[in-house]
Design a protein around this motif. Structure first.
Motif, short mmCIF file in Angstrom:
data_model
loop_
_atom_site.label_atom_id
_atom_site.label_comp_id
_atom_site.label_asym_id
_atom_site.label_seq_id
_atom_site.Cartn_x
_atom_site.Cartn_y
_atom_site.Cartn_z
N UNK A 194 6.89 -10.43 44.08
CA UNK A 194 6.85 -9.96 42.64
C UNK A 194 7.83 -10.76 41.96
N UNK A 195 7.43 -11.63 40.75
CA UNK A 195 8.42 -12.26 39.91
C UNK A 195 8.08 -11.55 38.48
N UNK A 196 9.08 -11.07 38.08
CA UNK A 196 9.33 -10.25 36.77
C UNK A 196 9.98 -10.68 35.80
N UNK A 197 9.42 -10.54 34.52
CA UNK A 197 10.14 -10.97 33.27
C UNK A 197 9.90 -9.90 32.30
N UNK A 198 11.05 -9.73 31.46
CA UNK A 198 11.02 -8.72 30.50
C UNK A 198 11.53 -9.39 29.13
N UNK A 199 10.90 -8.95 28.05
CA UNK A 199 11.44 -9.41 26.49
C UNK A 199 11.00 -8.40 25.65
N UNK A 200 11.72 -8.47 24.61
CA UNK A 200 11.31 -7.55 23.44
C UNK A 200 10.49 -8.35 22.45
N UNK A 201 9.42 -7.75 22.10
CA UNK A 201 8.32 -8.48 21.04
C UNK A 201 7.99 -7.57 20.06
N UNK A 202 7.45 -8.28 18.81
CA UNK A 202 7.11 -7.39 17.73
C UNK A 202 5.85 -6.62 17.77
N UNK A 203 5.78 -5.19 17.40
CA UNK A 203 4.77 -4.71 17.20
C UNK A 203 3.78 -5.03 16.01
N UNK A 232 23.90 -2.24 12.61
CA UNK A 232 22.94 -1.04 12.50
C UNK A 232 21.54 -1.58 12.20
N UNK A 233 21.49 -2.85 11.73
CA UNK A 233 19.78 -3.43 11.60
C UNK A 233 19.13 -3.60 13.02
N UNK A 234 20.02 -3.77 14.02
CA UNK A 234 19.34 -3.69 15.49
C UNK A 234 18.82 -2.48 15.68
N UNK A 235 19.66 -1.46 15.15
CA UNK A 235 19.11 -0.22 15.41
C UNK A 235 17.96 0.21 14.62
N UNK A 236 17.82 -0.20 13.61
CA UNK A 236 16.66 -0.04 12.91
C UNK A 236 15.31 -0.38 13.18
N UNK A 237 15.39 -1.59 14.20
CA UNK A 237 14.27 -2.20 14.92
C UNK A 237 13.62 -1.04 15.65
N UNK A 238 14.65 -0.31 16.70
CA UNK A 238 14.05 0.67 17.64
C UNK A 238 13.79 2.04 16.63
N UNK A 239 14.56 2.24 15.67
CA UNK A 239 14.25 3.75 15.05
C UNK A 239 12.82 3.54 14.31
N UNK A 240 12.52 2.31 13.71
CA UNK A 240 11.24 2.40 13.10
C UNK A 240 10.29 1.74 13.88
N UNK A 258 9.63 -1.05 15.51
CA UNK A 258 9.27 -2.34 15.19
C UNK A 258 9.16 -3.50 16.31
N UNK A 259 9.99 -2.94 17.65
CA UNK A 259 9.94 -3.66 18.40
C UNK A 259 9.46 -2.95 19.65
N UNK A 260 8.97 -3.86 20.79
CA UNK A 260 8.68 -2.84 21.88
C UNK A 260 8.93 -3.85 23.23
N UNK A 261 9.07 -3.40 24.15
CA UNK A 261 9.46 -3.99 25.55
C UNK A 261 8.13 -4.78 26.40
N UNK A 262 7.99 -6.06 26.53
CA UNK A 262 6.80 -6.31 27.24
C UNK A 262 7.48 -6.68 28.87
N UNK A 263 6.65 -6.34 29.67
CA UNK A 263 6.90 -6.69 31.14
C UNK A 263 5.69 -7.48 31.52
N UNK A 264 6.08 -8.57 32.10
CA UNK A 264 4.80 -9.48 32.63
C UNK A 264 5.40 -9.66 34.13
N UNK A 265 4.38 -9.34 35.30
CA UNK A 265 4.77 -9.59 36.57
C UNK A 265 3.70 -10.54 37.15
N UNK A 266 4.39 -11.76 37.72
CA UNK A 266 3.51 -12.71 38.34
C UNK A 266 3.59 -12.41 39.89
#
Length: 367
Positions: free
Chosen positions: A64-73, A172-180, A182-190
């Motif tokens: 498994x080759x895994x990569x995680x990143x936060x992306x916009x909804x 605080x602005x970073x906290x707003x991203x998750x509270x609202x 607006x971002x989600x974690x994306x995981x891709x596995x090769x």
């Protein structure tokens, strides 16, 4: 003139609900060449069914080759392209203000509700008898700038989101991203694949159970059975539900902010005995002021930053009374009032704020 505000710019957000795992269709693609082994990709956490079955029969070996990143909804992508809702709301309010009904008609109920909460939290607007008024002339859309940085995959923003996930201190602005949301974690596995010890071009179907027909015909003697996987994981447990008390607290907080209230600063945890006890007319010999119930500081042990005029009035009430009180009839000591301690209640903050408001020449509560 009011800036254009196209409804499709703001996709309707989903209603807040308990978090649950979403199932996705598992897909995989493979490619091969004369000099390399096949490589497959899957957007899911677990291996795709073909890879899992082939690996179980030792036909292939996979890494498994895994990569995680936060992306916009989808909702956040609209903000990054055209600006955040709260900025559009403030820009749409004329100098004389606008009624809630007019703004709801222009933005829609859901968009207006989210925009006014964010604008009120930033202290860009206030409410007065059903009219929404601007409190600032210009606004900087810091949310849009941050969303563009997330969209571009900047390492600094990705690192701050990872720190937030671990419970560390972030802006605080970073906290707003998750509270609202607006971002989600994306995981891709090769999957890097290679031939296994029992590699074959065509796989033979293995039996999983001995049936009545096998016993009657005697075929069970020639059957090849599938190995049992004693390390297989069970069904995932649904976790991560929203905390109900936090939801209620946020709802109540928003109600008071919309009514024009401001939050008192409660981040000063070291307080003087004067504001913590004396200004609340708690006598200096009261048992609650004993060291067994209160944590006093060694350094700095005392403070001299006390309002002398107000201190004298408090001293007078303690010793001989006033304003309808008989007082306590004891010798009040300033040294005792200057002692620093860890604040024992937030009512000390209320005492400070009341004194501060009393110093204003013309005080009127926000409506």
């Amino acid at each position: 003139p009011k800036p254009p505000c196209s409804p499709p710019l703001f996709p309707e957000p989903h209603r807040r609900r308990p978090w649950r795992r979403r199932s996705r269709r598992r897909t995989w693609r493979a490619r091969s060449s004369p000099t390399s082994t096949p490589t497959a990709r899957s957007p899911t956490r677990a291996p795709s069914p073909p890879i899992k079955r082939l690996r179980a029969f030792h036909i292939i070996e996979s890494t498994d080759i895994t990569r995680e990143a936060w992306v916009l909804t989808d909702e956040a992508k609209g903000y990054a392209a055209g600006g955040s809702r709260e900025v559009h709301l403030v820009a749409a309010i004329p100098p004389e203000g606008a009624s809630r009904a007019a703004l709801k008609e222009e933005f829609g109920d859901v968009v207006f509700d989210i925009a006014r909460k964010a604008a009120a939290k930033n202290k860009w607007i206030r409410f007065e008898r059903g009219i929404v008024l601007r409190t600032v002339e210009d606004t900087t859309d810091e949310m849009q700038e941050l969303l563009k940085r997330v969209e571009n995959g900047e390492d600094e923003v990705q690192e701050q989101l990872k720190r937030l996930e671990k419970g560390k201190v972030v802006p605080d602005l970073i906290k707003e991203l998750k509270r609202r949301k607006l971002v989600t974690k994306e995981k891709v596995i090769w999957y890097s694949l290679k031939k296994g010890p029992e590699f074959v071009v065509k796989r033979k179907t293995l039996a999983t159970d001995v049936t009545r027909e096998h016993l009657k015909s005697g075929d069970w003697k020639d059957l090849e059975f599938k190995d049992y996987n004693y390390e297989a994981q069970g069904q995932p447990i649904a976790i991560g539900y929203s905390q109900p008390l936090l939801e209620v607290r946020e709802a109540i907080q928003n109600i008071f902010l919309e009514m024009g209230f401001s939050e008192m600063p409660t981040n000063m945890f070291v307080e003087s005995s004067f504001w913590n006890f004396d200004a609340l007319f708690q006598p200096q010999q009261h048992p609650a002021r004993d060291s067994h119930d209160t944590f006093f500081l060694k350094a700095p042990a005392t403070t001299t930053q006390l309002p002398d005029d107000y201190l004298e009035k408090v001293k007078q009430v303690h010793q001989s009374g006033g304003y309808g009180s008989k007082g306590y009839g004891y010798d009040w000591k300033r040294d005792e009032a200057e002692k620093n301690l860890l604040r024992t209640h937030t009512t000390a903050v209320s005492a400070r704020m009341l004194y501060k408001l009393a110093q204003e020449e013309h005080f009127a509560p926000n409506s």
